[in-house]
Design an enzyme around this catalytic site. Structure first.
Site, PDB file in Angstrom:
ATOM      1  N   LYS A 251      82.441  18.313 -65.990  1.00  0.00           N
ATOM      2  CA  LYS A 251      83.469  18.247 -66.711  1.00  0.00           C
ATOM      3  C   LYS A 251      84.247  16.864 -66.880  1.00  0.00           C
ATOM      4  O   LYS A 251      84.542  16.552 -67.224  1.00  0.00           O
ATOM      5  CB  LYS A 251      84.080  18.805 -65.898  1.00  0.00           C
ATOM      6  CG  LYS A 251      85.799  19.403 -66.766  1.00  0.00           C
ATOM      7  CD  LYS A 251      86.158  20.507 -65.826  1.00  0.00           C
ATOM      8  CE  LYS A 251      87.312  21.012 -67.383  1.00  0.00           C
ATOM      9  NZ  LYS A 251      87.701  22.882 -65.874  1.00  0.00           N
TER      10      LYS A 251
ATOM     11  N   GLU B 263      77.565  14.200 -56.991  1.00  0.00           N
ATOM     12  CA  GLU B 263      76.011  14.384 -56.888  1.00  0.00           C
ATOM     13  C   GLU B 263      74.683  14.333 -57.867  1.00  0.00           C
ATOM     14  O   GLU B 263      74.250  13.705 -58.339  1.00  0.00           O
ATOM     15  CB  GLU B 263      76.234  16.260 -56.189  1.00  0.00           C
ATOM     16  CG  GLU B 263      76.383  16.436 -55.189  1.00  0.00           C
ATOM     17  CD  GLU B 263      78.008  16.905 -54.724  1.00  0.00           C
ATOM     18  OE1 GLU B 263      78.223  17.475 -54.251  1.00  0.00           O
ATOM     19  OE2 GLU B 263      78.722  16.789 -56.112  1.00  0.00           O
TER      20      GLU B 263
ATOM     21  N   GLY C 272      84.418  26.028 -63.935  1.00  0.00           N
ATOM     22  CA  GLY C 272      82.773  25.626 -64.622  1.00  0.00           C
ATOM     23  C   GLY C 272      82.355  26.660 -63.678  1.00  0.00           C
ATOM     24  O   GLY C 272      81.328  26.927 -64.800  1.00  0.00           O
ATOM     25  N   ARG C 273      83.282  27.869 -63.277  1.00  0.00           N
ATOM     26  CA  ARG C 273      82.240  28.930 -62.698  1.00  0.00           C
ATOM     27  C   ARG C 273      82.440  29.883 -63.648  1.00  0.00           C
ATOM     28  O   ARG C 273      81.838  30.956 -63.565  1.00  0.00           O
ATOM     29  CB  ARG C 273      82.333  29.764 -61.804  1.00  0.00           C
ATOM     30  CG  ARG C 273      84.147  29.682 -61.544  1.00  0.00           C
ATOM     31  CD  ARG C 273      84.859  30.268 -60.672  1.00  0.00           C
ATOM     32  NE  ARG C 273      85.902  30.176 -59.622  1.00  0.00           N
ATOM     33  CZ  ARG C 273      86.694  29.142 -59.762  1.00  0.00           C
ATOM     34  NH1 ARG C 273      86.411  27.850 -59.595  1.00  0.00           N
ATOM     35  NH2 ARG C 273      87.887  29.581 -59.079  1.00  0.00           N
TER      36      ARG C 273
ATOM     37  N   GLU D 264      84.590  31.243 -54.588  1.00  0.00           N
ATOM     38  CA  GLU D 264      85.121  29.890 -55.069  1.00  0.00           C
ATOM     39  C   GLU D 264      86.639  30.320 -55.325  1.00  0.00           C
ATOM     40  O   GLU D 264      87.440  30.080 -55.535  1.00  0.00           O
ATOM     41  CB  GLU D 264      84.735  29.367 -55.930  1.00  0.00           C
ATOM     42  CG  GLU D 264      84.494  27.824 -56.049  1.00  0.00           C
ATOM     43  CD  GLU D 264      84.397  27.013 -57.297  1.00  0.00           C
ATOM     44  OE1 GLU D 264      83.607  26.122 -55.925  1.00  0.00           O
ATOM     45  OE2 GLU D 264      83.960  27.055 -58.034  1.00  0.00           O
TER      46      GLU D 264
ATOM     47  N   HIS E  71      63.762  45.198 -47.393  1.00  0.00           N
ATOM     48  CA  HIS E  71      62.344  44.738 -46.338  1.00  0.00           C
ATOM     49  C   HIS E  71      63.045  43.572 -45.990  1.00  0.00           C
ATOM     50  O   HIS E  71      63.083  43.396 -45.519  1.00  0.00           O
ATOM     51  CB  HIS E  71      61.234  44.056 -47.121  1.00  0.00           C
ATOM     52  CG  HIS E  71      60.509  45.662 -47.490  1.00  0.00           C
ATOM     53  ND1 HIS E  71      59.334  46.098 -46.563  1.00  0.00           N
ATOM     54  CD2 HIS E  71      60.417  46.312 -48.485  1.00  0.00           C
ATOM     55  CE1 HIS E  71      59.252  47.675 -47.720  1.00  0.00           C
ATOM     56  NE2 HIS E  71      59.747  47.468 -48.870  1.00  0.00           N
TER      57      HIS E  71
ATOM     58  N   LYS F 266      84.557  16.502 -49.187  1.00  0.00           N
ATOM     59  CA  LYS F 266      84.344  15.320 -49.814  1.00  0.00           C
ATOM     60  C   LYS F 266      84.918  14.310 -50.324  1.00  0.00           C
ATOM     61  O   LYS F 266      84.382  13.841 -50.398  1.00  0.00           O
ATOM     62  CB  LYS F 266      84.586  16.332 -52.043  1.00  0.00           C
ATOM     63  CG  LYS F 266      83.636  17.049 -52.534  1.00  0.00           C
ATOM     64  CD  LYS F 266      84.515  17.459 -53.864  1.00  0.00           C
ATOM     65  CE  LYS F 266      83.571  18.082 -54.792  1.00  0.00           C
ATOM     66  NZ  LYS F 266      84.214  18.613 -56.095  1.00  0.00           N
TER      67      LYS F 266
END
Length: 554
Positions: A211, A217, A273-274, A359, A390, A518
């Protein structure tokens, strides 16, 4: 700023009525509710087109739903929904709209935000995206050496990664061969190194999605990809920018990285963002399945938006699903949610929903900064069936704390392996039935006696083989996992999360909780990379920094 309600939601009469009701019905078993009502499935399952939401195995009664709908009214949910869909700035802490639904609006609609109709801008960007997709998929857009692109490395993190990654996997049967898509999100160098090792640089397109184009990262991985391309292209290294596309809310910023404006796609600050896979962030999806199918995905999301906006409360899937979650978390004390998709294509759904839910609703204060006196977002986890069976289903069936579960079940398969799909469906339906019904100690003992066990052995093993049942679950049936119904499914969860945030009185569209770590990483990085730099830390952090600085870099 909007005025806060006079009372927090947990101090209202509607909340108190639900708490009293929960005390009265807590011991009722789902087996008994089904036994008392032959039409329970019909009355507690709901449809939007061909998508079915079955809440009959939630621990709900008619009175429960009535009281939950009263609670939604007390929380002013219809007005908050309408505010969101109208583009009002309901993200109060960032003074922004939360208007991901506008990304799915048809071209003939209009929606004015801050004096501007946003729909034409959305469709202009979709058109630019379509031109890029067609040029790349046809081979008309080539790299610096003239080779057509056969590999895509999509670099992002959080919502810029989880949504597209999930969707590309979910819709893999619709992908055309010849264009491999790799995702890189972790700043761990292993992530970018493994991706580039699988790609021919001359035939690789890199998509950088951020954005702000400042995310540490993402930009670290982008710079490494740029260095890799420059080194691998040899005499054509000067043309490295032909291998990059930027996606940003500020179209000027990628230019500083070296990506020219015509190779930058835009989305807007009112897209969280999500919630961004519907925007240009979804470019990897469109490259994988083609732009017409990407538009089918948008159409499925819009169909659920229209249902959420217009369906009566007693038939509104996102509202009812959200209310069932409120009942589980706040009145039955179930603070986890297992996401159990019975389709391998949805292998990344739980990871996606971890961000979308945790979030959004993992908050400890309300919209106005007042501390909450009740639980909010559940802990979300999951795996596709039958793998999860399992792994962690043992805890779901016999653990002392009930874990509500969502079973997501496409009825049709893309693969002509009918025996496999029949087994898959049988397991999905059986697991939901087992969670509901359980098996009494007497039943377990009788089954072992019938199988030839001695009375003493059967009695000793019976407690270990008994299941209490009464574990709530929701089943979502899709006709198939295609772009349209996948879009409906994701929009259903988006709106369910919003419903719960509204009732809890929280802002589901900010994420300040991710900021502190951060900020603290910056000074620590300075210490790790600078010989004489020291900052103040607690004793444990200081000791760990010293150990890390002493590591071998060989």
């Amino acid at each position: 700023m909007m005025e806060p309600p006079a009372l927090p939601i947990d101090q209202t009469a509607a909340w108190r009525a639900l708490a009293s009701h929960a005390s009265a019905v807590r011991q009722r078993h789902l087996r008994d509710l089904f036994a008392a009502d032959a039409r329970r499935f019909e009355r507690f399952s709901f449809r939007c087109g061909e998508l079915l939401l079955d809440l009959s195995r939630q621990r709900l009664e008619d009175e429960t739903l009535r009281l939950l709908l009263d609670l939604a009214g007390e929380a002013d949910l219809p007005r908050w929904r309408d505010r969101m869909l109208a583009g009002e700035k309901i993200n109060l802490t960032e003074n922004r709209a939360a208007l991901h639904t506008a990304l799915r609006l048809p071209e003939n609609r209009s929606l004015v935000v801050d004096g501007e109709d946003v729909v034409p801008a959305v469709h202009r960007e979709l058109h630019r995206m379509a031109v890029m997709v067609d040029a790349i998929r046809s081979g008309n857009w080539t790299g610096a050496t003239g080779e057509r692109f056969r590999h895509v490395i999509a670099i992002g993190i959080g919502g810029s990664d989880l949504g597209p990654r999930m969707a590309v996997e979910a819709l893999a049967p619709y992908r055309e061969p010849g264009l491999d898509i790799h995702f890189v999100s972790n700043v761990d160098g292993a992530d970018i190194a493994r991706a580039t090792a699988q790609c021919d640089a001359a035939a690789t397109l890199v998509i950088v999605a951020s954005k702000t184009f400042t995310t540490q990262e993402t930009m670290t991985n982008a710079a490494t990809a740029r260095d890799w391309l420059r080194g691998a292209l040899g005499g054509a290294a000067a043309g490295w920018a032909r291998h990059f596309i930027g996606i940003s809310a500020n179209p000027q910023v990628p230019g500083g990285f070296g990506i020219p404006p015509e190779r930058v796609l835009v989305f807007w600050d009112w897209v969280g963002g999500r919630y961004s896979l519907w925007s240009a962030i979804g470019l990897p999806i469109a490259l994988g399945i083609g732009m017409p199918r990407f538009r089918d995905l948008l159409a499925g999301g819009h169909a659920m938006d229209e249902h959420f906006a217009t369906a009566p409360a007693a038939e509104n899937l996102p509202l009812l699903m959200g209310l069932a979650g409120i009942w589980n978390v706040n009145f039955l004390g179930h603070d986890t949610l297992a996401v159990l998709p019975y389709d391998q294509g949805l292998s990344r759904l739980a990871a996606y929903l971890q961000q979308a839910d945790m979030e959004s609703n993992g908050k400890g204060v309300d919209r106005w900064g007042r501390p909450l006196g009740y639980a909010t977002g559940p802990v979300v986890f999951g795996e596709p069936g039958t793998n999860g069976q399992h792994a962690f289903y043992q805890l779901l069936h016999q653990g002392p704390r009930p874990v509500p579960a969502d079973f997501i079940v496409p009825l049709g398969s893309h693969y002509k392996l009918d025996r496999h799909h029949d087994i898959l469906l049988a397991n999905a339906l059986a697991q939901a039935e087992a969670l509901m019904c359980g098996r009494s100690r007497e039943q377990a003992e009788a089954e072992m006696l019938a199988a030839g066990k001695s009375p003493a052995e059967a009695a000793a093993l019976a407690p270990h083989r008994a299941f209490g049942g009464n574990r709530p679950s929701t089943t979502i049936l899709l006709p198939r996992l295609d772009p349209f119904h996948f879009g409906m499914l994701i929009a259903l969860y988006e709106h369910r999360i919003f419903v719960q945030g509204c009732i809890w009185g929280i802002n589901s569209f900010d994420q300040w909780g991710v900021e502190l770590g951060k900020q603290l990483a910056g000074p620590i990085l300075e210490e790790l990379t600078g010989a004489d730099i020291r900052h103040h830390h607690d004793a444990a952090t200081a000791a760990l920094i010293a150990l890390a600085k002493g590591r071998s870099r060989s």
